[in-house]
Design an enzyme around this catalytic site. Structure first.
Site, PDB file in Angstrom:
ATOM      1  N   GLU A 124       0.756  -0.863   0.449  1.00 28.53           N
ATOM      2  CA  GLU A 124       0.030  -0.444   0.162  1.00 28.53           C
ATOM      3  C   GLU A 124       0.208   1.181   0.219  1.00 28.53           C
ATOM      4  O   GLU A 124       0.095   2.156  -0.330  1.00 28.53           O
ATOM      5  CB  GLU A 124      -0.888  -0.486   1.396  1.00 28.53           C
ATOM      6  CG  GLU A 124      -2.309   1.009   1.138  1.00 28.53           C
ATOM      7  CD  GLU A 124      -2.642   1.215   0.609  1.00 28.53           C
ATOM      8  OE1 GLU A 124      -3.471   0.214   0.088  1.00 28.53           O
ATOM      9  OE2 GLU A 124      -2.813   2.352  -0.487  1.00 28.53           O
ATOM     10  N   VAL A 127       2.446   3.254  -3.382  1.00 30.09           N
ATOM     11  CA  VAL A 127       1.850   4.558  -4.173  1.00 30.09           C
ATOM     12  C   VAL A 127       1.509   5.504  -3.677  1.00 30.09           C
ATOM     13  O   VAL A 127       0.749   4.808  -2.621  1.00 30.09           O
ATOM     14  CB  VAL A 127       1.261   3.671  -5.384  1.00 30.09           C
ATOM     15  CG1 VAL A 127       0.640   4.703  -5.710  1.00 30.09           C
ATOM     16  CG2 VAL A 127       2.224   2.408  -6.070  1.00 30.09           C
ATOM     17  N   GLY A 129       2.082   7.273  -1.135  1.00 32.91           N
ATOM     18  CA  GLY A 129       2.457   7.640   0.322  1.00 32.91           C
ATOM     19  C   GLY A 129       1.437   7.298   0.945  1.00 32.91           C
ATOM     20  O   GLY A 129       0.814   6.495   1.569  1.00 32.91           O
ATOM     21  N   ILE A 131      -1.410   8.050   1.112  1.00 26.79           N
ATOM     22  CA  ILE A 131      -3.039   7.579   0.664  1.00 26.79           C
ATOM     23  C   ILE A 131      -3.414   6.429   0.607  1.00 26.79           C
ATOM     24  O   ILE A 131      -2.679   5.356  -0.256  1.00 26.79           O
ATOM     25  CB  ILE A 131      -3.120   8.345  -0.748  1.00 26.79           C
ATOM     26  CG1 ILE A 131      -2.597   9.957  -0.452  1.00 26.79           C
ATOM     27  CG2 ILE A 131      -4.288   7.933  -1.382  1.00 26.79           C
ATOM     28  CD1 ILE A 131      -2.653  10.592  -2.325  1.00 26.79           C
ATOM     29  N   GLY A 182      14.702  18.667   2.205  1.00 25.04           N
ATOM     30  CA  GLY A 182      15.006  17.179   2.322  1.00 25.04           C
ATOM     31  C   GLY A 182      14.068  16.248   1.136  1.00 25.04           C
ATOM     32  O   GLY A 182      13.889  14.722   1.579  1.00 25.04           O
ATOM     33  N   GLU A 185      16.370  14.234  -3.644  1.00 24.48           N
ATOM     34  CA  GLU A 185      17.718  13.130  -2.900  1.00 24.48           C
ATOM     35  C   GLU A 185      18.680  13.889  -4.134  1.00 24.48           C
ATOM     36  O   GLU A 185      18.353  14.493  -4.319  1.00 24.48           O
ATOM     37  CB  GLU A 185      17.728  11.820  -3.679  1.00 24.48           C
ATOM     38  CG  GLU A 185      16.526  10.882  -3.860  1.00 24.48           C
ATOM     39  CD  GLU A 185      16.083  10.872  -2.470  1.00 24.48           C
ATOM     40  OE1 GLU A 185      17.017  10.249  -1.663  1.00 24.48           O
ATOM     41  OE2 GLU A 185      15.600   9.363  -1.899  1.00 24.48           O
ATOM     42  N   ASP A 196      10.416   7.817 -10.846  1.00 20.21           N
ATOM     43  CA  ASP A 196       9.289   7.574  -9.399  1.00 20.21           C
ATOM     44  C   ASP A 196       7.314   6.947  -9.749  1.00 20.21           C
ATOM     45  O   ASP A 196       7.601   6.177  -9.755  1.00 20.21           O
ATOM     46  CB  ASP A 196       9.831   8.350  -8.552  1.00 20.21           C
ATOM     47  CG  ASP A 196       8.956   7.526  -7.353  1.00 20.21           C
ATOM     48  OD1 ASP A 196       9.236   7.090  -6.435  1.00 20.21           O
ATOM     49  OD2 ASP A 196       8.163   8.891  -7.208  1.00 20.21           O
ATOM     50  N   LYS A 200       4.876   4.108  -9.852  1.00 15.82           N
ATOM     51  CA  LYS A 200       4.184   4.013  -9.085  1.00 15.82           C
ATOM     52  C   LYS A 200       2.696   3.690 -10.327  1.00 15.82           C
ATOM     53  O   LYS A 200       1.766   3.024  -9.817  1.00 15.82           O
ATOM     54  CB  LYS A 200       3.716   5.347  -8.576  1.00 15.82           C
ATOM     55  CG  LYS A 200       4.810   5.559  -7.718  1.00 15.82           C
ATOM     56  CD  LYS A 200       4.690   6.946  -6.781  1.00 15.82           C
ATOM     57  CE  LYS A 200       5.785   7.290  -5.569  1.00 15.82           C
ATOM     58  NZ  LYS A 200       6.000   8.334  -5.225  1.00 15.82           N
ATOM     59  N   GLY A 298       7.287  11.253   3.015  1.00 14.93           N
ATOM     60  CA  GLY A 298       7.376  11.362   4.269  1.00 14.93           C
ATOM     61  C   GLY A 298       7.241   9.930   5.047  1.00 14.93           C
ATOM     62  O   GLY A 298       6.957   9.822   5.131  1.00 14.93           O
TER      63      GLY A 298
HETATM   64  N1  HSE Z   1      10.656  10.453  -3.500  1.00 12.30           N
HETATM   65  C1  HSE Z   1       9.347  10.454  -3.734  1.00 12.30           C
HETATM   66  C2  HSE Z   1       8.481  11.283  -4.080  1.00 12.30           C
HETATM   67  C3  HSE Z   1       8.363   9.558  -2.421  1.00 12.30           C
HETATM   68  O1  HSE Z   1       8.906  12.272  -4.230  1.00 12.30           O
HETATM   69  O2  HSE Z   1       6.954  10.994  -4.090  1.00 12.30           O
HETATM   70  C4  HSE Z   1       7.506   9.175  -2.169  1.00 12.30           C
HETATM   71  O3  HSE Z   1       7.596   8.023  -2.966  1.00 12.30           O
END
Ligand code: HSE
Length: 405
Positions: A124, A127, A129, A131, A182, A185, A196, A200, A298
């Protein structure tokens, strides 16, 4: 009592441990079963941690301990995490992960092992975070034929675009700010190049089709070419530039997943999603549409989703594999249609002399540069139009699709 192991004590893993102990009583009440964290795997030392007795550097401590029935993988990447998750599943341990790269690259194989070993591989947190989107798709919305999903699935790029929109920062300044805070990356490639978000949307595409969709087969364009000028002309047109990951199911049964920056008209709620937030719109034949919105990344938001899976594992331990949350390997050419045949209105920004917009286009700017939004056309026709303008001596500075409302 069920014993849990947490793999990785970085941002997400430490969040999982923190939230588990903060809400342990209510978590166990909801799970209907007693449980505790027995191991935390990390190569680093944490001598001052209140959980110091739980740390191990050796995955075999976890793999070979039959008391451990649930594993929360929060390491990231698809190398060590893949080996460790596979080893745990092979032993029949339930695994929950926040690792989208692992699920997008190895999901079919790991789901097949889970099925064979009568346990679960849940993801879960991979994708959106915090949600809830994976479980709603195959549980609450399971009665629907899901025809379209579109949304903002990357918080870092949304933060960058938000700073460009609201603070007139250019791309590189906004990226530096995201790194300082932060969010991004040190090597922000996976975020800003769209990889990324691609992972997802592959996970969501795999869920709705039951077939593994691999990231390398999905058209992916990031936000690095978006200029402040485009953001401002988009505003003049009545839209916000967002990195949109989407998947459309066609009448022929095939799908078109894609990731690209798009102009999102203000009438669409997605245009209002700011900062590091994510949003996903799901369209189905029963629901019409539903929106999911929340923190896409987060420590505690992601930990919340991982622990939601852990609670589900505790509730269903011993009941076998949840076959609704699964997909199988497949030749992607059999299920993916050509993204170039998708139709959108197209935003063009051109420089040159004696230029005129095509018939039916809405003019946004007609000064040193000409900016217009065409009527709906396929991506392939938009490429032809771009080639025609270039052949006529124009410089095509931007070409961005408009998300339908
Ligand atoms: N690097 C990803 C973002 C982290 O910024 O959404 C969460 O998957």
């Amino acid at each position: 009592m069920s014993k849990i192991a947490v793999l990785g004590y970085g941002v997400v893993g430490s969040g999982v441990v923190e939230l588990f102990y903060k809400n342990k009583e209510s978590i166990l009440k909801k799970a209907g079963r007693d449980a505790d964290i027995k191991y935390i795997l990390d190569i680093r030392d944490f001598p001052d941690s209140p959980y110091r007795d739980k740390f191990t550097k050796d995955i075999n401590d976890i793999v070979n301990d039959d008391e451990v029935t649930i594993v929360a993988e929060c390491m990231g990447g698809a190398t060590f995490a893949y080996d460790f998750v596979k080893a745990c599943l092979m032993k029949g341990k339930n695994v929950s992960t926040s690792n989208k790269e692992l699920v997008a690259k190895k999901g079919a194989e790991l789901l097949a092992i889970a099925k064979e070993k009568n346990c679960n591989f849940f993801f879960e947190a991979s994708v959106g975070g915090a949600i809830p989107i994976i479980r709603p798709l195959h549980k609450c919305l399971a009665a629907n034929d899901i025809t379209y999903i579109a949304g903002i699935l990357n918080g870092t790029t949304n933060f960058i675009l938000d700073r460009m929109i609201n603070e007139n920062m250019d791309f590189s300044d906004a990226l530096s700010m995201a790194q300082k805070l932060g969010y991004a990356e040190k090597d922000p490639t996976a975020d800003i190049e769209g990889h990324d978000a691609c992972r997802k949307i592959c996970i969501l595409s795999s869920l709705i089709t039951g077939k593994h969709i691999y990231p390398e087969n999905v058209y992916t364009k990031g936000i690095t070419e978006i200029s402040l000028k485009d953001v401002k002309f988009a505003e003049k047109f009545g839209a916000a530039v967002k990195l949109i990951a989407s998947v459309r199911k066609l009448e022929n049964g095939k799908i078109i997943p894609m990731v690209m920056p798009m102009l999102v008209p203000y009438e669409n709620l997605i245009s209002r999603v700011d900062n590091v937030f994510n949003a996903v719109m799901v369209c189905g034949d029963g629901i019409d549409r539903a929106m999911f919105y929340g923190r896409g990344a987060g420590m505690l938001p992601t930990a919340s989703a991982v622990l939601g899976d852990v609670i589900e594992q505790l509730k269903t331990e011993g009941n076998g594999t949840d076959l609704a949350q699964t997909w199988v390997d497949c030749d992607n050419s059999e299920i993916l249609d050509d993204y170039k045949e998708s139709s959108f209105r197209m935003y063009f920004r051109l420089a040159g002399s004696d230029l005129s917009a095509p018939e039916g286009a809405e003019i946004v700017e007609n000064g040193d540069e000409i900016v217009f939004v065409t009527e709906k056309m396929t991506i392939s026709d938009a490429e032809k139009l771009e080639a025609d303008f270039t052949a006529a001596g124009a410089e095509v500075k931007s070409k961005i699709a408009v998300l339908e409302i």
